[in-house]
Write a protein that holds these residues in place. Structure first.
Motif, PDB file in Angstrom:
ATOM      1  N   SER A 243       0.681  -1.279  -0.059  1.00 28.19           N
ATOM      2  CA  SER A 243      -0.006  -0.032  -0.175  1.00 28.19           C
ATOM      3  C   SER A 243       0.933   1.165  -0.089  1.00 28.19           C
ATOM      4  N   PHE A 244       0.680   2.369  -0.930  1.00 21.04           N
ATOM      5  CA  PHE A 244       1.402   3.587  -1.116  1.00 21.04           C
ATOM      6  C   PHE A 244       2.626   3.353  -1.202  1.00 21.04           C
ATOM      7  N   MET A 245       2.640   2.445  -2.021  1.00 18.26           N
ATOM      8  CA  MET A 245       4.231   2.066  -2.568  1.00 18.26           C
ATOM      9  C   MET A 245       4.606   3.137  -3.519  1.00 18.26           C
ATOM     10  N   PRO A 246       5.804   3.566  -3.778  1.00 17.97           N
ATOM     11  CA  PRO A 246       6.226   4.340  -4.774  1.00 17.97           C
ATOM     12  C   PRO A 246       5.874   4.150  -6.159  1.00 17.97           C
ATOM     13  N   PRO A 247       6.069   4.989  -7.156  1.00 21.14           N
ATOM     14  CA  PRO A 247       5.726   4.420  -8.623  1.00 21.14           C
ATOM     15  C   PRO A 247       6.894   3.440  -9.169  1.00 21.14           C
ATOM     16  N   LEU A 248       6.480   2.779  -9.982  1.00 23.54           N
ATOM     17  CA  LEU A 248       7.226   1.575 -10.549  1.00 23.54           C
ATOM     18  C   LEU A 248       8.518   2.113 -11.052  1.00 23.54           C
ATOM     19  N   ARG A 249       8.765   3.413 -11.795  1.00 25.64           N
ATOM     20  CA  ARG A 249      10.029   3.527 -12.119  1.00 25.64           C
ATOM     21  C   ARG A 249      10.912   3.916 -11.001  1.00 25.64           C
ATOM     22  N   GLU A 250      10.582   4.038  -9.788  1.00 24.94           N
ATOM     23  CA  GLU A 250      11.434   4.259  -8.550  1.00 24.94           C
ATOM     24  C   GLU A 250      11.801   2.830  -8.203  1.00 24.94           C
ATOM     25  N   ILE A 251      11.348   1.953  -8.537  1.00 21.34           N
ATOM     26  CA  ILE A 251      11.635   0.529  -7.739  1.00 21.34           C
ATOM     27  C   ILE A 251      12.113  -0.571  -8.523  1.00 21.34           C
ATOM     28  N   ALA A 252      11.793  -0.335  -9.960  1.00 18.91           N
ATOM     29  CA  ALA A 252      12.298  -1.459 -10.991  1.00 18.91           C
ATOM     30  C   ALA A 252      12.664  -0.768 -12.042  1.00 18.91           C
ATOM     31  N   PRO A 253      13.554  -1.454 -12.954  1.00 16.14           N
ATOM     32  CA  PRO A 253      14.249  -1.028 -14.138  1.00 16.14           C
ATOM     33  C   PRO A 253      13.222  -0.468 -15.186  1.00 16.14           C
ATOM     34  N   TYR A 254      14.083   0.607 -15.824  1.00 23.27           N
ATOM     35  CA  TYR A 254      12.919   1.292 -16.794  1.00 23.27           C
ATOM     36  C   TYR A 254      13.888   2.292 -17.675  1.00 23.27           C
ATOM     37  N   VAL A 255      13.129   2.236 -19.015  1.00 22.92           N
ATOM     38  CA  VAL A 255      13.807   3.480 -19.983  1.00 22.92           C
ATOM     39  C   VAL A 255      12.693   3.931 -20.684  1.00 22.92           C
ATOM     40  N   PHE A 256      12.581   5.491 -20.627  1.00 21.37           N
ATOM     41  CA  PHE A 256      12.158   6.176 -21.455  1.00 21.37           C
ATOM     42  C   PHE A 256      12.960   6.854 -22.528  1.00 21.37           C
ATOM     43  N   ALA A 257      12.751   7.041 -23.745  1.00 19.89           N
ATOM     44  CA  ALA A 257      13.804   7.460 -24.917  1.00 19.89           C
ATOM     45  C   ALA A 257      12.980   7.913 -25.939  1.00 19.89           C
ATOM     46  N   SER A 258      13.376   9.312 -26.597  1.00 22.19           N
ATOM     47  CA  SER A 258      12.913   9.795 -27.894  1.00 22.19           C
ATOM     48  C   SER A 258      13.870  10.535 -28.436  1.00 22.19           C
ATOM     49  N   PRO A 259      13.429  10.574 -29.851  1.00 16.80           N
ATOM     50  CA  PRO A 259      14.496  11.496 -30.573  1.00 16.80           C
ATOM     51  C   PRO A 259      14.522  12.929 -30.418  1.00 16.80           C
ATOM     52  N   SER A 260      15.402  13.661 -30.357  1.00 17.34           N
ATOM     53  CA  SER A 260      15.195  15.195 -30.109  1.00 17.34           C
ATOM     54  C   SER A 260      14.620  15.829 -31.243  1.00 17.34           C
ATOM     55  N   SER A 261      14.699  15.386 -32.493  1.00 17.80           N
ATOM     56  CA  SER A 261      13.988  15.911 -33.853  1.00 17.80           C
ATOM     57  C   SER A 261      13.314  14.801 -34.197  1.00 17.80           C
ATOM     58  N   PHE A 262      12.082  14.944 -34.632  1.00 20.48           N
ATOM     59  CA  PHE A 262      11.137  13.781 -35.105  1.00 20.48           C
ATOM     60  C   PHE A 262      10.312  14.339 -36.412  1.00 20.48           C
ATOM     61  N   THR A 263       9.605  13.308 -36.881  1.00 22.25           N
ATOM     62  CA  THR A 263       8.534  13.637 -37.703  1.00 22.25           C
ATOM     63  C   THR A 263       7.359  12.701 -37.557  1.00 22.25           C
ATOM     64  N   TYR A 264       6.233  13.365 -37.519  1.00 20.17           N
ATOM     65  CA  TYR A 264       5.063  12.621 -37.441  1.00 20.17           C
ATOM     66  C   TYR A 264       4.083  12.988 -38.321  1.00 20.17           C
ATOM     67  N   ASP A 265       3.878  11.918 -39.391  1.00 18.79           N
ATOM     68  CA  ASP A 265       2.776  11.922 -40.510  1.00 18.79           C
ATOM     69  C   ASP A 265       3.211  12.958 -41.261  1.00 18.79           C
ATOM     70  N   GLY A 266       4.476  13.525 -41.498  1.00 17.67           N
ATOM     71  CA  GLY A 266       4.729  14.503 -42.508  1.00 17.67           C
ATOM     72  C   GLY A 266       5.177  15.843 -41.664  1.00 17.67           C
ATOM     73  N   TYR A 267       4.869  15.978 -40.439  1.00 17.74           N
ATOM     74  CA  TYR A 267       5.039  17.019 -39.831  1.00 17.74           C
ATOM     75  C   TYR A 267       6.346  16.833 -38.791  1.00 17.74           C
ATOM     76  N   SER A 268       7.393  17.621 -39.141  1.00 16.10           N
ATOM     77  CA  SER A 268       8.557  17.744 -38.292  1.00 16.10           C
ATOM     78  C   SER A 268       8.554  18.541 -37.184  1.00 16.10           C
ATOM     79  N   GLY A 269       9.407  18.468 -36.173  1.00 15.94           N
ATOM     80  CA  GLY A 269       9.355  19.258 -35.115  1.00 15.94           C
ATOM     81  C   GLY A 269      10.586  18.713 -34.212  1.00 15.94           C
ATOM     82  N   THR A 270      10.788  19.355 -32.886  1.00 17.92           N
ATOM     83  CA  THR A 270      11.748  19.193 -32.103  1.00 17.92           C
ATOM     84  C   THR A 270      11.117  19.030 -30.740  1.00 17.92           C
ATOM     85  N   GLN A 271      11.855  18.450 -29.543  1.00 15.36           N
ATOM     86  CA  GLN A 271      10.996  18.089 -28.437  1.00 15.36           C
ATOM     87  C   GLN A 271      12.019  18.061 -27.276  1.00 15.36           C
ATOM     88  N   ASP A 272      13.068  19.173 -27.553  1.00 11.94           N
ATOM     89  CA  ASP A 272      14.029  19.248 -26.493  1.00 11.94           C
ATOM     90  C   ASP A 272      13.456  20.162 -24.982  1.00 11.94           C
TER      91      ASP A 272
END
Length: 292
Positions: free
Chosen positions: A204-233
Motif C-alpha cells: 500500500s502507498f508504494m512509490p511509482p514503478l519507475r522508482e523501484i524497477a528497471p525502466y527506460v524512456f527515450a525519444s529522438p530530439s528531432s522527429f517527424t510525425y505523419d509529415g510534420y517535423s519538429g523538435t522536443q527538447d
C-alpha cells in the motif's frame, strides 16, 4: 518488574520467523528469464524493433504474464512473429503469426488501430518464448518504453534495451540506469542492461514503478510525425510543433470570439481564463461513444 520471555512466547516468535522465511523462499508465480529489445532507427520515419522474451510460468497465478499483447495502427505493424511453448525441457508447441488474434480497438472512431494478442495454454510449469519485429513508418515521435518487470513478486534474470541511431542523431532518455554508449562508422548505440533483479513486493502507498524497477524512456530530439517535423527538447518546441499541425484556416467565427471575450474579460489572470473556458466547455459539450 522485568519478566523473562516464556518458552511459549519464544516458540511463537520462532514460528513466525520460519513462516516468513518460507514465504520468502517460495517459488514465484512467474519468472522473466529474458526480455530483450533492439531498436534500429534508420531515419526519422523508419525504424525496426526486434523483441525476444522468455518467461517461465510456474502456476495459474503467473499465467497473466504468459500472454502476448501489442497495439498496432497506421504507423506500426508486426512484420514478423514466432514463438514456442516448452514443457519438461521439450517444445510442445510452435506459435505462428496466424495464431495471433487481431481485434479492431475502436470500430466507431479509429479503424486503423488493432489489439493483437495470444494466450498460451500448457501444463505447469512451462516456458513461453516470443520473438517478433515491429516496423515503424511515417511517425516516430517517441521510442518504445521499456519496463521489463511490471508485476510484483516476479524476478528477472536478464534484460537489455539497445537503441541504434544514425550518427549524430540526438537521443533524449530517462532511465534507472546510465546507458553504455558506443559508435561505429555510421551509427551510435545506447545500451541498458540488467541482471539478477529480485523483483518487488506489492505494498500500500508504494512509490511509482519507475522508482523501484528497471525502466527506460527515450525519444529522438528531432522527429517527424505523419509529415510534420519538429523538435522536443523543451515544452516551447513541443508547443510550436502542436501549433504547426493546426489547419491554416482554423479561425473561430466572430460570434464565438465575442463569447470568449465576454467569458474571460473580467478574469484576473491566464489561469482564470482557462478555468472560465473549461467551465463553459463542461456545460455545453457532450461526448457520446456508440459502438457495437
Amino acid at each position: 518488574m522485568h519478566k523473562e520471555p516464556t518458552l511459549k512466547a519464544v516458540a511463537t516468535v520462532l514460528w513466525a520467523i520460519a513462516i516468513s522465511l518460507a514465504a520468502e523462499a517460495a517459488e514465484p508465480n512467474a519468472e522473466i528469464l529474458l526480455r530483450q529489445y533492439d531498436l534500429s532507427v534508420k531515419s526519422a520515419t523508419d525504424a525496426r524493433l526486434t523483441v525476444k522474451e522468455r518467461i517461465r510460468i510456474n502456476n495459474e497465478k503467473g499465467s497473466a504474464l504468459a500472454g502476448f499483447m501489442l497495439m498496432t495502427d497506421a504507423y506500426r505493424e508486426i512484420s514478423s512473429f514466432s514463438g514456442t511453448i516448452e514443457n519438461g525441457g521439450k517444445i510442445i508447441k510452435k506459435i505462428k503469426q496466424a495464431d495471433v488474434t487481431s481485434v479492431q480497438s475502436s470500430e466507431a472512431f479509429a479503424d486503423d488501430s488493432y489489439a493483437n494478442f495470444y494466450s498460451p495454454k500448457a501444463p505447469y510449469p512451462y516456458i513461453v518464448e516470443y520473438s517478433y519485429t515491429v516496423s515503424y513508418k511515417k511517425a516516430i515521435a517517441t521510442f518504445p518504453s521499456f519496463f521489463p518487470v511490471t508485476s510484483s513478486d516476479t524476478p528477472l534474470e536478464k534484460a537489455s534495451y539497445t537503441i541504434t541511431v544514425p550518427t549524430g542523431m540526438k537521443v533524449n532518455w530517462k532511465s534507472s540506469l546510465e546507458p553504455v554508449k558506443s559508435s561505429e562508422s555510421k551509427t551510435d548505440s545506447y545500451k541498458w542492461e540488467w541482471e539478477g533483479f529480485r523483483g518487488f513486493k506489492e505494498e500500500s502507498f508504494m512509490p511509482p514503478l519507475r522508482e523501484i524497477a528497471p525502466y527506460v524512456f527515450a525519444s529522438p530530439s528531432s522527429f517527424t510525425y505523419d509529415g510534420y517535423s519538429g523538435t522536443q527538447d523543451n515544452w516551447e518546441d513541443i508547443g510550436k510543433w502542436l501549433y504547426s499541425i493546426f489547419p491554416e484556416d482554423a479561425e473561430l467565427p466572430e460570434n464565438i470570439k465575442a463569447d470568449i471575450r465576454s467569458l474571460t474579460g473580467n478574469c484576473p489572470d491566464d489561469l482564470g481564463k482557462v478555468r472560465a473556458l473549461y467551465s463553459w466547455l463542461r456545460e455545453h459539450t457532450r461526448y457520446v461513444s456508440i459502438q457495437l
